[in-house]
Write a protein that holds these residues in place. Structure first.
Motif, mmCIF file in Angstrom:
data_model
loop_
_atom_site.group_PDB
_atom_site.id
_atom_site.type_symbol
_atom_site.label_atom_id
_atom_site.label_comp_id
_atom_site.label_asym_id
_atom_site.label_seq_id
_atom_site.Cartn_x
_atom_site.Cartn_y
_atom_site.Cartn_z
ATOM 1 N N GLY A 293 104.800 29.136 108.760
ATOM 2 C CA GLY A 293 104.488 30.074 107.677
ATOM 3 C C GLY A 293 105.667 30.306 106.525
ATOM 4 N N GLY A 294 106.839 29.955 106.857
ATOM 5 C CA GLY A 294 107.883 29.808 105.708
ATOM 6 C C GLY A 294 107.553 28.791 104.645
ATOM 7 N N LEU A 295 106.732 27.819 104.913
ATOM 8 C CA LEU A 295 106.422 26.926 103.860
ATOM 9 C C LEU A 295 105.318 27.221 103.397
ATOM 10 N N LEU A 296 104.381 27.696 103.862
ATOM 11 C CA LEU A 296 103.064 28.264 103.418
ATOM 12 C C LEU A 296 103.202 29.400 102.622
ATOM 13 N N LEU A 297 103.991 30.184 102.947
ATOM 14 C CA LEU A 297 104.429 31.647 101.925
ATOM 15 C C LEU A 297 105.960 31.665 101.602
ATOM 16 N N PRO A 298 106.355 30.527 100.722
ATOM 17 C CA PRO A 298 107.980 30.514 100.240
ATOM 18 C C PRO A 298 108.254 31.829 99.476
ATOM 19 N N GLY A 299 109.645 32.083 100.031
ATOM 20 C CA GLY A 299 110.319 33.362 99.309
ATOM 21 C C GLY A 299 109.938 34.649 100.042
ATOM 22 N N GLN A 300 109.133 34.447 101.025
ATOM 23 C CA GLN A 300 108.663 35.952 101.924
ATOM 24 C C GLN A 300 109.629 35.748 103.241
ATOM 25 N N SER A 301 109.588 36.944 103.709
ATOM 26 C CA SER A 301 110.305 37.094 105.175
ATOM 27 C C SER A 301 109.635 36.210 106.151
ATOM 28 N N PRO A 302 110.352 35.629 106.975
ATOM 29 C CA PRO A 302 109.544 34.734 108.114
ATOM 30 C C PRO A 302 108.639 35.449 109.099
ATOM 31 N N LEU A 303 109.017 37.026 109.053
ATOM 32 C CA LEU A 303 108.040 37.617 109.830
ATOM 33 C C LEU A 303 106.872 37.828 109.335
ATOM 34 N N LEU A 304 106.573 37.984 108.169
ATOM 35 C CA LEU A 304 105.184 37.928 107.394
ATOM 36 C C LEU A 304 104.169 37.125 107.851
ATOM 37 N N SER A 305 104.423 35.906 108.143
ATOM 38 C CA SER A 305 103.212 35.047 108.724
ATOM 39 C C SER A 305 103.349 35.542 110.169
ATOM 40 N N VAL A 306 104.086 35.995 110.804
ATOM 41 C CA VAL A 306 104.182 36.232 112.299
ATOM 42 C C VAL A 306 103.045 37.487 112.327
ATOM 43 N N PHE A 307 103.323 38.474 111.485
ATOM 44 C CA PHE A 307 102.259 39.557 111.609
ATOM 45 C C PHE A 307 100.951 39.288 111.040
ATOM 46 N N ILE A 308 100.685 38.321 110.134
ATOM 47 C CA ILE A 308 99.460 37.895 109.670
ATOM 48 C C ILE A 308 98.760 37.335 110.747
ATOM 49 N N VAL A 309 99.336 36.338 111.722
ATOM 50 C CA VAL A 309 98.805 35.821 112.931
ATOM 51 C C VAL A 309 98.370 37.149 113.773
ATOM 52 N N PHE A 310 99.371 38.137 113.933
ATOM 53 C CA PHE A 310 99.200 38.880 114.881
ATOM 54 C C PHE A 310 97.772 39.840 114.520
ATOM 55 N N VAL A 311 97.919 40.201 113.075
ATOM 56 C CA VAL A 311 96.811 41.045 113.056
ATOM 57 C C VAL A 311 95.485 40.368 112.958
ATOM 58 N N LEU A 312 95.446 39.102 112.539
ATOM 59 C CA LEU A 312 93.967 38.549 112.618
ATOM 60 C C LEU A 312 93.933 38.163 114.092
ATOM 61 N N VAL A 313 94.578 37.803 115.000
ATOM 62 C CA VAL A 313 94.241 37.919 116.357
ATOM 63 C C VAL A 313 93.764 39.168 117.062
ATOM 64 N N LEU A 314 94.461 40.179 116.690
ATOM 65 C CA LEU A 314 94.186 41.448 117.176
ATOM 66 C C LEU A 314 92.559 41.824 116.617
ATOM 67 N N PHE A 315 92.377 41.494 115.549
ATOM 68 C CA PHE A 315 90.906 41.778 114.714
ATOM 69 C C PHE A 315 89.843 40.912 115.463
ATOM 70 N N LEU A 316 90.215 39.591 115.534
ATOM 71 C CA LEU A 316 89.021 38.690 116.065
ATOM 72 C C LEU A 316 89.188 38.697 117.684
ATOM 73 N N ARG A 317 90.262 38.835 118.393
ATOM 74 C CA ARG A 317 90.262 38.997 119.838
ATOM 75 C C ARG A 317 91.309 40.015 120.518
ATOM 76 N N PRO A 318 90.700 41.307 120.599
ATOM 77 C CA PRO A 318 91.791 42.310 120.723
ATOM 78 C C PRO A 318 92.432 42.225 121.944
ATOM 79 N N GLN A 319 91.947 41.381 123.030
ATOM 80 C CA GLN A 319 92.518 41.446 124.360
ATOM 81 C C GLN A 319 93.758 40.295 124.302
ATOM 82 N N GLY A 320 93.789 39.527 123.178
ATOM 83 C CA GLY A 320 94.825 38.636 123.028
ATOM 84 C C GLY A 320 94.074 36.899 123.117
#
Length: 326
Positions: A293-320
């Motif tokens: 994610g750091g390569l896809l979103l250069p200049g941003q916090s590494p945690l940004l891509s982590v939280f994007i994945v987190f929110v998407l998974v919770l939206f699509l599959r709330p049980q993980g």
């Protein structure tokens, strides 16, 4: 009372191959996009290798946390603080006695197992069955006590641990520190041992039985209070082992554990609450998401891509990713 396993002990989990294939497909797509974005195969290889190595440690930390939740039904906010305690214990053992960091790993794991047993029996046992907010406040209070005790005894100055003979190791065009490779190998080994303990031993069967049905486990003669204590001790030992493994990789401060705590909770939710194997797999996914994610979103916090994945998974599959429906 003797601990015996019920005849109808929980079945071993089946691997959801469809979801695994979907996750792998998304990872491959992200790697391809990262290559297009960066234009360098070496840079992408470095991100993938680093992500996998870091993800193994994330998985070990999260396995202990999800094991505690699955059996005791407690959200342990003190988990990261126990990891920080192991970091400082490793630093003290190395600096004061000249002990090798990986010898300190064994010492810290045993000490954290004992501490976990004491904390569960002396502090958390009385909160079992109480409202969720009681348990949250107790574990949050424990985290604050540990963090401030470390600040009082060691101060706020950053510290570090050096692994003797540490050097860069070339892997597929990338370079990884030997300490990072050994940390990954140690995490995977310990995760494998924990999985075997849960799946192949009588103690593991009893732990899974208590997680599946607390009252039913008591009715067939399992000492649930003992299982609660042992489970919390094992989970805390996982945090202690992870702390000792990453000691040569991170800056050691009283607040270092909080950083791992955030990642561990994300990994636990993604893997499915209480799913130990899912926690390890999700740890690898989050490690890759952080680095790629750091390569896809250069200049941003590494945690940004982590939280994007987190929110998407919770939206699509709330049980993980690997949790069960319902």
């Amino acid at each position: 009372m003797t601990t015996t396993a019920p005849a109808d002990a929980p079945a071993r989990p089946r691997i959801p191959w469809g979801r695994v294939a979907a996750v792998l497909g998304v990872i491959v797509l992200a790697i391809v996009l990262a290559y297009v974005q960066s234009g360098s195969g070496i840079v992408v290889s470095q991100a993938v290798i680093t992500g996998i190595l870091v993800g193994g440690v994330y998985g070990l930390v999260a396995m202990g946390l999800t094991l505690i939740f699955g059996v005791l039904d407690i959200v342990n906010f003190a988990h990261g603080s126990f990891l920080a305690l192991a970091l400082f214990a490793t630093y003290w053992l190395v600096a004061s006695t000249g002990m090798h960091p990986y010898v300190a790993l064994g010492v810290c794991t045993v000490l954290m197992f004992a501490l976990g047993a004491l904390v569960q029996r002396g502090v958390l046992a009385g909160a079992m069955g109480r409202p969720l907010e009681n348990q949250l406040l107790i574990t949050l209070g424990l985290a604050m006590v540990v963090e401030n005790a470390l600040l009082l005894f060691f101060g706020a100055d950053p510290r570090s641990v050096t692994l003797p003979g540490d050097r860069g190791v070339p892997i597929l065009g990338a370079v990884a520190d030997l300490s990072r490779i050994l940390a990954f190998a140690g995490a995977i080994l310990l995760a494998g041992l924990l999985f075997l303990l849960l799946q192949r031993t009588r103690l593991g069967t009893a732990i899974r039985a208590v997680a599946a049905h607390h009252v039913g486990a008591e009715l067939v003669g399992i000492d649930t209070r003992r299982i609660h204590m042992v489970t919390f001790a094992i989970g805390t030992a996982c945090a202690g082992a992870a702390g000792a493994l990453v000691a040569p990789l991170v800056t050691i401060e009283p607040t270092t554990g909080a950083q791992f705590n955030i990642i561990a909770f994300i990994v636990v939710v993604l893997g499915g609450m209480g799913n130990v194997a899912g926690a390890l797999a999700s740890g690898l996914v989050i490690g890759l998401a952080e680095q790629v994610g750091g390569l896809l979103l250069p200049g941003q916090s590494p945690l940004l891509s982590v939280f994007i994945v987190f929110v998407l998974v919770l939206f699509l599959r709330p049980q993980g990713l690997f949790g069960r429906s319902g």
